[in-house]
Design an enzyme around this catalytic site. Structure first.
Site, PDB file in Angstrom:
ATOM      1  N   SER B 190      87.169  67.367   6.217  1.00  0.00           N
ATOM      2  CA  SER B 190      87.146  68.715   6.772  1.00  0.00           C
ATOM      3  C   SER B 190      85.718  69.041   7.252  1.00  0.00           C
ATOM      4  O   SER B 190      85.122  68.217   7.942  1.00  0.00           O
ATOM      5  CB  SER B 190      87.643  69.682   5.690  1.00  0.00           C
ATOM      6  OG  SER B 190      88.053  70.881   6.236  1.00  0.00           O
ATOM      7  N   ASP B 396      98.214  68.163  10.330  1.00  0.00           N
ATOM      8  CA  ASP B 396      97.089  69.035  10.031  1.00  0.00           C
ATOM      9  C   ASP B 396      96.716  69.836  11.278  1.00  0.00           C
ATOM     10  O   ASP B 396      96.377  69.237  12.310  1.00  0.00           O
ATOM     11  CB  ASP B 396      95.916  68.148   9.592  1.00  0.00           C
ATOM     12  CG  ASP B 396      94.628  68.910   9.394  1.00  0.00           C
ATOM     13  OD1 ASP B 396      94.641  70.152   9.433  1.00  0.00           O
ATOM     14  OD2 ASP B 396      93.585  68.240   9.205  1.00  0.00           O
ATOM     15  N   HIS B 421      95.742  67.277   5.833  1.00  0.00           N
ATOM     16  CA  HIS B 421      94.288  67.444   5.861  1.00  0.00           C
ATOM     17  C   HIS B 421      93.590  66.513   4.856  1.00  0.00           C
ATOM     18  O   HIS B 421      93.791  66.623   3.661  1.00  0.00           O
ATOM     19  CB  HIS B 421      93.991  68.911   5.564  1.00  0.00           C
ATOM     20  CG  HIS B 421      92.677  69.392   6.088  1.00  0.00           C
ATOM     21  ND1 HIS B 421      92.324  69.332   7.423  1.00  0.00           N
ATOM     22  CD2 HIS B 421      91.631  69.962   5.463  1.00  0.00           C
ATOM     23  CE1 HIS B 421      91.123  69.848   7.577  1.00  0.00           C
ATOM     24  NE2 HIS B 421      90.670  70.232   6.405  1.00  0.00           N
TER      25      HIS B 421
END
Lengths: 460, 460
Positions: B190, B396, B421
Site C-alpha cells: 500500500s 483491489d 490489497h
C-alpha cells in the site's frame, strides 16, 4: 596562521581553495572564483553575452520537502533561454539544460559554449538555470541582506532543494511550451556537473541523460583519499618542471619566515598583487611562484585576485562557504611529504569548529553519500541508471574525486590525460587540441544516441 | 451532507475512504483503518507478537534537506528487528527492510508474514521501520500534542523525509552491524509499497531491490482516471452478485431521504452500529448493505468501526489526513453513472478548501509526480532502474493506480485477477489459493536472483 593566509592567496591562483580567512578548509571550484558582483560587471561589458540568451524568471517554492508555513514562501528563480536553433515542440525537439552551480548563471552560460556549439545539430532549446541563493535567484524577495542573514534564512540553500528546483522549473517550462514530450538532457561542470549527474539519478523522469563534466562526486566521506587533490597538483607541476616544483616546495618556509616578521604579511600581499599586475616584472621567489601558477592555469583570462578575507557579502557569509559548512564536505586538505604544499593532515574538526563559529551550523559529513551514494558506485550503478557521461581531465585536481572508469554501457567515463577542469564544455576554438575535439565528438555521439533511443521508445 | 456522512461510514467498511467528517476527499488505505491507540491495545493482547521482533530506536534528524536551526532537531524513530535466521555480517547475509506506512509499525510487522516466511531461506535479518509521525516515532520528544499541534510542527511529515529517514537508519544500522556489504531488499504494501518502490528509485545505493505490493504510484496528477477506483469496486460487486450491486446502488436515495428527516441521521447511525455488532440480525436495506461489505472485505478480522468524526487525535489532525492534504493527492473520488455509489465528480477544489480550513495548508497536487515521476513510467523506467516487483490484485480498488505491465526485464508487474490489497505480504496459510502460492514463489525467485547477482557483482 600567516602562512595559511598566504597559502590561500597563492592557492587561489590555482583556483583550488576558497579564500575564507583563517582556515584551509573550503576547497571550491574554479567557477566560483569571481564574486557575483564582479561577474555582473564583467558580463555587462562583454560582447559575447549579446544575443546569447533571454532572461526569464520562474516562481519557485522555498522548501519542496516540508509543509510548514515558511516552506510555502516563493522566490524568483532566474533562468536564461536561447531558442535560436530549437526545432519546436511539435517536433519534440530536445531541450538542453545547464544545471547551474555556485554563481551567477550568466557566467556559466557564457562559459558553456559547448551547448551553443551543438545546439544547431540537435535543434535544441538551451536553458541555463540559476542555482538558488546565487546571482539573482535570491529568496526573500531577492533581498540578500535577509537571505544571508543567518542560518534560519540561509538554511534552504542545499543541493537537494536545488535539484528539486530544477525539476519543478523544467516540468513547468515544458508545460508552458506544450513540449512535454521533448527529451531533456542536462549538462553541468564542476559542482554543476555533480548536480547534473545527481539530477539524472534522482529525476530520470525529467532528464533522459546527463553530461557531468569534472564532477567530483566521490570527494566525500573518504571514498577517495584526502591527499588525492594535492597529489594531482603536485604531479601537474612535476610533469612540467621538476625545478619549478622544487622552487615552490622550498618556498613555504621562506614565506612563513617573511610573514612572521613585522610588516611581513603586508609585504607578501603587496608582492603578490604586484606580480598579478605584471608577473614578468618580479624576479624573486614570489614572482616565480606566480609565474608557475599562470603557466599551469590558463583559465578564462578574467580571473582576478580576491581580497584575502574572501567575503563577498556584507555579513561574512559566503554562499559556497555555507554549502561547504553544511553538506559539501569535500575533504581535500591532506598533503603528504612529497606535496608541493606544506605537509599537513586533513583537519575535519577544524572545519567543524569554524562552521559552528561562522555560520552557526554543524556539518553533516555523511549526508551527500546518504542521499546520492558514492561508495562502490560501480557496483550500484552497474545494475541501475543509464545515460550519464562523466568527463574528467587528469590535470584537474578535482579529477581525483571523479568517476574514471566506465560503469556500464551507458554510464561512461571519458578521461583525458591532458584535460583541465570541464574544458570540454567551453566554446570550441581553432587552437583546441585533437584530443579535446575527439572528446566533444564522442559526447555529441553519445547524447545523440540517447535522443535517438528516446524517440524510438516514444514511438512504440 | 448527511449522505456524505453515511457514505463515509459505509465506505469505511470497504476500507477505502478515510473518515474525515464533511468530505469524501481522503481516500486512504486499509492499513490505516485502525488508530495507533487501538493498535497498541490490540498488539499487547496479541499472541502473535511474542518473539516476532525486538524494539529499537534510532536517533533521527527532523529535516534532512535544510540547515536552519530547527532542522537539526532529532527524534527517536522506532524500528523492529528480528535476527533469528540472519546469516550474519561475515557472510554478508541479506537484510530485508519493511518501509513502514501510515500507522503503528507493530501492526505492519505482524501483518507482513511473508518476510518471516522467507527469512530462513535467505538467512535474512528482518527490520521494520516506523514512519515518522506515526506510532511511537513522534518528533518533539515523542509529544503528540506538539507534533500535531499545527502546520509548523506537523510540517515535517512528508514522504521524502520518510525515505531519507529510512536511508539514514539503514546505513547507520549496517555500520553498527559491520554489515555494510549485506544487500538490502525493501518491502512494503500500500503506501508502504509506494515508499518501497520510490526508495529503490531514489536510494539504489542503499537497497538492491524492492517488492512493492499494491502500490498505487500512478494515482496522482490524472495519470489514471479518478473513476478507476470506484469502477473497480463496482466491478467487484457485480462479479459476485448483480443483485447485490443493485441493492446497494438503489439504496443511496433511501439513505438520503432518511437522513433528511428529523432524527434520521441518528437513526442511520444507530442502524449501522447495530448491524456492525451483529450483521445477521438486520433485515432491512442497511443490514444488507453491511452484509455486502462484510462479504467483500474479509480483512484482518480486527477491524472496528470508527466514530463518524474520524479524528484519532485530540486536535482533529489525523496524520494521513495531513498527508492527503499536502502531497498525497490521490484523486479517486469520481463515480460514473454505473458506479455502485452515487454519481459524482472528483472535486479537487473541495479538498483544497477543506485542507486550508482543517490544517492551514495548501495541497501541492503536482509534487509527487515532480519528485517521483509517474507519467509515462514505462518510457522512463525502461531505460533506467532495475529490480522492482509491482504486485497488484485486481480486486483491489487501488490496483487502478498500480503498475500492471512489465516495464523491463527487472522492473516487473505481477498481476492477479483474484488478488486483494497486498495479500501477497500476509503470512501464508493452508487455505491460500494456488495463484497466491505461485505469486509468492515468483517473488522469492526474483528476489533470490537479485541477491545472487549482487553477490556475483560484489565478488568481481
Amino acid at each position: 596562521m600567516a602562512t595559511r593566509f598566504i597559502f590561500l592567496s597563492f592557492c587561489l591562483l590555482f583556483s583550488s581553495t576558497l579564500t575564507i580567512s583563517n582556515a584551509k578548509i573550503f576547497p571550491t571550484f574554479p567557477s566560483s572564483r569571481i564574486t557575483p558582483e564582479k561577474l555582473s560587471s564583467l558580463i555587462s561589458n562583454s560582447k559575447d553575452s549579446q544575443g546569447l540568451y533571454k532572461t526569464k524568471y520562474h516562481t519557485q517554492i522555498l522548501d519542496h520537502f516540508n509543509y510548514n508555513p515558511q516552506s510555502y514562501q516563493t522566490f524568483q528563480q532566474r533562468y536564461l533561454i536561447n531558442d535560436t536553433h530549437w526545432g519546436g515542440s511539435k517536433n519534440n525537439a530536445p531541450i538542453f539544460v545547464y544545471t547551474g552551480n555556485e554563481g551567477d548563471i550568466e557566467w556559466f552560460a557564457q562559459n558553456t559554449g559547448f551547448m551553443y556549439d551543438v545546439a544547431p545539430k540537435f535543434k535544441a532549446l538551451l536553458v541555463f538555470i540559476e542555482h538558488r541563493y546565487y546571482g539573482k535567484s535570491i529568496p526573500y524577495g531577492g533581498n540578500k541582506e535577509i537571505a544571508y542573514k543567518n542560518a534560519s534564512t540561509t538554511g534552504y540553500l542545499s543541493s537537494t532543494q536545488a535539484l528539486a528546483d530544477y525539476a519543478s522549473l523544467i516540468i513547468d517550462l515544458k508545460k508552458n511550451l506544450t513540449a512535454t514530450d521533448s527529451p531533456v538532457v542536462v549538462f553541468g561542470g564542476s559542482y554543476g556537473g555533480m548536480l547534473a549527474a545527481w539530477f539524472r539519478l534522482k529525476y530520470p523522469h525529467v532528464a533522459i541523460g546527463a553530461l557531468a563534466s569534472s564532477a567530483p562526486i566521490l570527494n566525500f566521506d573518504n571514498i577517495v583519499s584526502p591527499y588525492s587533490f594535492s597529489n594531482i597538483i603536485t604531479q601537474d607541476f612535476r610533469s612540467v618542471s621538476e625545478n619549478c616544483y622544487k622552487v615552490i616546495k622550498g618556498s613555504w618556509k621562506q614565506i612563513e619566515e617573511t610573514a612572521k616578521k613585522p610588516g611581513g604579511l603586508e609585504k607578501l600581499q603587496k608582492a603578490f598583487r604586484i606580480s598579478i599586475d605584471d608577473p614578468k616584472t618580479g624576479n624573486d621567489v614570489f614572482a616565480k611562484l606566480y609565474g608557475a601558477a599562470s603557466v599551469y592555469y590558463n583559465y578564462s583570462g578574467t580571473a582576478k585576485c580576491f581580497d584575502l578575507n574572501g567575503d563577498s557579502d556584507p555579513h561574512g557569509l559566503s554562499e559556497w562557504g555555507w554549502q561547504a559548512c553544511t553538506e559539501m564536505i569535500m575533504l581535500t586538505g591532506g598533503d603528504n611529504k612529497d606535496s608541493i604544499f606544506e605537509e599537513s593532515e586533513e583537519d575535519y574538526d577544524a572545519r567543524a569548529r569554524y562552521c559552528k563559529e561562522a555560520y552557526g551550523v554543524d556539518p553533516r559529513p555523511n549526508w551527500i553519500t546518504t542521499e546520492f551514494g558514492g561508495h562502490k558506485i560501480g557496483l550500484v550503478l552497474k545494475r541501475f541508471a543509464s545515460n550519464i557521461i562523466f568527463f574528467n581531465g587528469l590535470r584537474d585536481p578535482w579529477s581525483g574525486g571523479g568517476v574514471l572508469k566506465n560503469i556500464s554501457k551507458t554510464v561512461l567515463a571519458l578521461v583525458e590525460k591532458e584535460g583541465a577542469h570541464h574544458v570540454d564544455l567551453r566554446f570550441s576554438t581553432k587552437e583546441d587540441p585533437q584530443w579535446l575535439k575527439d572528446v566533444r565528438r564522442r559526447e555529441v555521439e553519445i547524447v545523440g544516441k540517447w535522443i535517438s533511443q528516446y524517440f524510438q521508445d516514444l514511438a512504440q
